[in-house]
Design an enzyme around this catalytic site. Sequence first.
Site, short mmCIF file in Angstrom:
data_model
loop_
_atom_site.label_atom_id
_atom_site.label_comp_id
_atom_site.label_asym_id
_atom_site.label_seq_id
_atom_site.Cartn_x
_atom_site.Cartn_y
_atom_site.Cartn_z
CG HIS A 1 17.66 4.94 12.52
ND1 HIS A 1 17.28 5.68 11.40
CD2 HIS A 1 16.60 4.13 12.80
CE1 HIS A 1 16.05 5.31 11.04
NE2 HIS A 1 15.62 4.38 11.86
CG HIS B 1 20.20 12.54 9.32
ND1 HIS B 1 21.15 11.62 8.94
CD2 HIS B 1 19.21 12.47 8.39
CE1 HIS B 1 20.75 11.02 7.82
NE2 HIS B 1 19.57 11.52 7.47
#
EC number: 2.8.2.-
Length: 357
Positions: A140, A142
């Site tokens: 995970h 951005h």
Amino acid sequence: MGLLRIMMPPKLQLLAVVAFAVAMLFLENQIQKLEESRSKLERAIARHEVREIEQRHTMDGPRQEAMLDEEEDMVIIYNRVPKTASTSFTNIAYDLCAKNKYHVLHINTTKNNPVMSLQDQVRFVKNITSWKEMKPGFYHGHVSYLDFAKFGVKKKPIYINVIRDPIERLVSYYYFLRFGDDYRPGLRRRKQGDKKTFDECVAEGGSDCAPEKLWLQIPFFCGHSSECWNVGSRWAMDQAKYNLINEYFLVGVTEELEDFIMLLEAALPRFFRGATELYRTVGKKSHLRKTTEKKLPTKQTIAKLQQSDIWKMENEFYEFALEQFQFIRAHAVREKDGDLYILAQNFFYEKIYPKSN
């Protein structure tokens, strides 16, 4: 028969008609029961044949090991969009990883840049595909969508994501930069000390609340092409829609996060077994990350932002994602007594050839 009907008294005629109708209903009911019995028998025979095939496969050691390896080789990428409840959802993965026996890895890019250099793309793809010690893995961060097929990868990772109403997301991010949140309250944020409200920023035409700042969810789904990051690009939105449908396993929405988790648990229990109950009992209180000092914008502020073509495109993409999510949910979930439950398997195999001996 016509003469008999004429000679019969009216009451007897009525009784004869009623008797005939009852007989026909009885016959139709019996025929329906026979059809149902035949259908049940076919399903039972099909299930029996499937069990025999599965038993033969179980005896086939290498094939069974290959099936297990497929599950253990699984990789999920959650390229999380900022301020969409991504931390709340990721914490569920952290809480479950030891119990469900998988690894969670946080992708942390310099200055949170969502676009990787070409050489980093190659390194990242190589890590994901060949780092066996970290499989099964949940990654995970951005980072915008990356097409693994471009690098010659045969087995691509499973992409998931969550998006949010574009104005709500921007408002949350605006106040997050100034006041932080209750997740790490002591951390100093980039705009800390700026007391200007979002309404005041929009009224003054400030840069932190400009319509261009809405352009984020589309490029995250569009990917690493230069056109993805050209604000207001129609091509970028079309590509984002294409990727959402064809490259993402499931995309949820912040406003319906629990349903998103429930669907993931039903479809990918290897990673998300126990996620729904964990979120319901613990997650809603401990995992929800709340931006402090957030003031909701006025109707005038919202109306001003909605005049922008950028908002119209981001909102179109959001509604597109919402419609797709609700479509998937409608075919997987039912409501009973106010509670939602996942549908059981609703298909079976029949007429399996060649017949087993």
